[in-house]
Design a protein around this motif. Structure first.
Motif, short mmCIF file in Angstrom:
data_model
loop_
_atom_site.label_atom_id
_atom_site.label_comp_id
_atom_site.label_asym_id
_atom_site.label_seq_id
_atom_site.Cartn_x
_atom_site.Cartn_y
_atom_site.Cartn_z
N HIS A 1 -46.13 31.12 7.68
CA HIS A 1 -44.98 30.82 8.57
C HIS A 1 -44.32 29.79 8.04
CE1 HIS A 1 -47.24 27.52 10.26
NE2 HIS A 1 -48.19 28.34 10.51
N THR A 2 -42.91 29.22 8.75
CA THR A 2 -42.30 28.22 8.24
C THR A 2 -42.44 26.96 8.98
OG1 THR A 2 -40.34 28.90 9.62
CG2 THR A 2 -40.23 29.82 7.25
N GLY A 3 -43.47 27.02 9.92
CA GLY A 3 -43.59 25.76 10.74
C GLY A 3 -44.58 24.53 9.98
N GLU A 4 -44.55 23.51 10.60
CA GLU A 4 -45.39 22.58 10.14
C GLU A 4 -46.36 22.12 11.29
OE1 GLU A 4 -45.63 20.93 7.28
OE2 GLU A 4 -44.22 22.42 6.20
N VAL A 5 -47.43 21.87 10.99
CA VAL A 5 -48.58 21.59 12.08
C VAL A 5 -49.10 20.16 11.72
CG1 VAL A 5 -50.65 22.28 13.33
CG2 VAL A 5 -49.06 24.06 12.56
N ARG A 6 -49.31 19.42 12.55
CA ARG A 6 -50.18 18.12 12.43
C ARG A 6 -51.08 18.08 13.39
NH1 ARG A 6 -48.45 13.87 8.87
NH2 ARG A 6 -50.82 13.67 9.04
N LEU A 7 -52.23 17.33 13.13
CA LEU A 7 -53.24 17.17 14.20
C LEU A 7 -53.54 15.55 14.04
CD1 LEU A 7 -55.79 17.76 16.06
CD2 LEU A 7 -57.05 18.22 13.91
N VAL B 1 -41.56 29.91 23.27
CA VAL B 1 -43.09 29.86 23.57
C VAL B 1 -42.98 29.33 25.10
CG1 VAL B 1 -45.48 29.48 23.44
CG2 VAL B 1 -44.05 29.96 21.31
N PRO B 2 -43.39 30.03 26.04
CA PRO B 2 -43.51 29.23 27.39
C PRO B 2 -44.69 28.24 27.51
CG PRO B 2 -44.38 31.48 27.64
CD PRO B 2 -43.52 31.24 26.33
N PRO B 3 -44.37 27.19 28.43
CA PRO B 3 -45.38 26.05 28.84
C PRO B 3 -46.80 26.80 28.97
CG PRO B 3 -43.18 25.73 29.69
CD PRO B 3 -43.16 27.06 29.43
N GLU B 4 -46.67 27.85 29.83
CA GLU B 4 -48.07 28.71 30.11
C GLU B 4 -48.85 29.03 29.04
OE1 GLU B 4 -44.73 30.16 31.27
OE2 GLU B 4 -44.91 28.72 32.89
N THR B 5 -48.23 29.17 27.99
CA THR B 5 -48.90 29.72 26.75
C THR B 5 -49.46 28.51 26.17
OG1 THR B 5 -47.44 31.58 26.35
CG2 THR B 5 -48.77 30.72 24.55
N TRP B 6 -48.83 27.31 26.14
CA TRP B 6 -49.16 26.17 25.48
C TRP B 6 -50.45 25.83 26.32
CZ3 TRP B 6 -48.21 25.64 20.78
CH2 TRP B 6 -46.76 25.83 20.27
N GLN B 7 -50.26 25.91 27.66
CA GLN B 7 -51.06 25.37 28.55
C GLN B 7 -52.75 25.99 28.45
OE1 GLN B 7 -51.28 22.51 30.33
NE2 GLN B 7 -53.44 22.89 30.27
N ALA B 8 -52.30 27.56 28.11
CA ALA B 8 -53.66 28.35 28.12
C ALA B 8 -54.55 27.97 26.76
CB ALA B 8 -53.14 30.05 27.73
N ILE B 9 -53.78 27.65 25.98
CA ILE B 9 -54.28 27.02 24.47
C ILE B 9 -55.20 25.86 24.73
CG2 ILE B 9 -53.89 26.47 21.97
CD1 ILE B 9 -51.48 28.21 22.19
N VAL B 10 -54.34 24.87 25.46
CA VAL B 10 -54.92 23.60 25.74
C VAL B 10 -56.50 23.87 26.53
CG1 VAL B 10 -54.98 21.38 27.02
CG2 VAL B 10 -52.94 22.00 25.53
N VAL C 1 -51.86 28.43 17.43
CA VAL C 1 -50.54 28.03 17.08
C VAL C 1 -50.05 28.60 15.99
CG1 VAL C 1 -49.46 26.13 16.29
CG2 VAL C 1 -51.19 25.71 18.12
N SER C 2 -50.73 28.93 14.97
CA SER C 2 -50.51 29.81 13.74
C SER C 2 -49.75 31.23 14.04
CB SER C 2 -51.49 29.95 12.86
OG SER C 2 -51.99 28.65 12.30
#
Length: 175
Positions: free
Chosen positions: A41-47, A116-125, A148-149
Motif C-alpha cells: 500500500h502507499t501508507g506509512e506505519v510507525r509504532l 475508516v470510521p472510529p468504530e473500526t479503529w476502536q475494534a482494532i484497539v 491496519v495493513s
C-alpha cells in the motif's frame, strides 16, 4: 488513581521498560513486517512504545482533561514529531502504546481517517488490548499491524507498476 502515585509510577518507568516489552529481536521482526506491509500500500506505519508520560503531560490530568485525552494528545504529539502527517498521500498511521497506563492509541492521517470510521479503529484497539493483557505482545502487535495493513491496502493499494518510496523509517521507536 492518586495523582502522586501516578507521578511516581511514571517517573519509575523508563526506556528500559519499553525495551523489555519489545526486545531488540521482536522490534526487528515487527520492523520487517512493517516494511513488507508498506510494499502492499502507499501508507506509512510507525509504532511507538513509550514507557511513561513526561511530567508536563501528567500534571494536565484532572477533571478538565482526563487521562484518555492526555494520552491522545501525547500520541498526536508523536504523530507530528515523526512527521506522519507529512506523507505524500496523507495516509500515515501511528500505533502508540503507553506502558505505564496500559493505554493504546491509533492515529490515522486525514486521508485514511476519512475512509475508516472510529468504530473500526476502536475494534482494532480492543483486540490488541486483549492480546496484550493475555501476554501475547508480539502476536497482538502483529495482528494489529495486519489489520491496519488491510485497511491501507483496501483504501490505498500500491501501484505495482510504480511502487512508492518508503518515506519514513520502519523501525519500532521505544522510548
Amino acid at each position: 488513581m492518586n495523582r502522586w502515585w501516578r507521578l511516581l509510577k511514571h517517573r519509575w518507568m523508563d526506556r528500559h521498560d519499553s525495551a523489555r516489552a519489545v526486545p531488540d529481536d521482536m522490534a526487528e521482526r515487527i520492523a520487517r513486517r512493517i516494511t513488507a506491509s508498506e510494499g502492499r500500500h502507499t501508507g506509512e506505519v510507525r509504532l511507538v512504545v513509550e514507557a511513561a508520560l513526561p511530567t508536563s503531560y501528567l500534571l494536565r490530568i484532572g477533571p478538565e482533561e482526563p487521562l484518555p485525552a492526555v494520552v491522545r494528545d501525547r500520541a498526536l504529539a508523536w504523530f507530528g514529531r515523526l512527521r506522519l502527517w507529512d506523507t505524500e498521500h496523507n495516509n500515515g498511521v501511528l500505533i502508540y502504546l503507553l506502558l505505564a497506563e496500559h493505554a493504546i492509541e491509533f492515529v490515522a492521517d486525514r486521508a485514511l481517517a476519512r475512509q475508516v470510521p472510529p468504530e473500526t479503529w476502536q475494534a482494532i484497539v480492543d483486540r490488541l488490548s486483549a492480546r496484550l493483557r493475555a501476554g501475547g505482545f508480539e502476536d497482538g502487535l502483529t495482528q494489529a499491524l495486519e489489520e491496519v495493513s488491510a485497511l491501507l491496502v483496501q483504501h490505498f493499494p500500491s501501484d505495482s507498476a510504480a511502487p512508492g518510496e518508503n518515506e519514513l523509517p520502519d523501525t519500532v521507536l521505544r522510548v
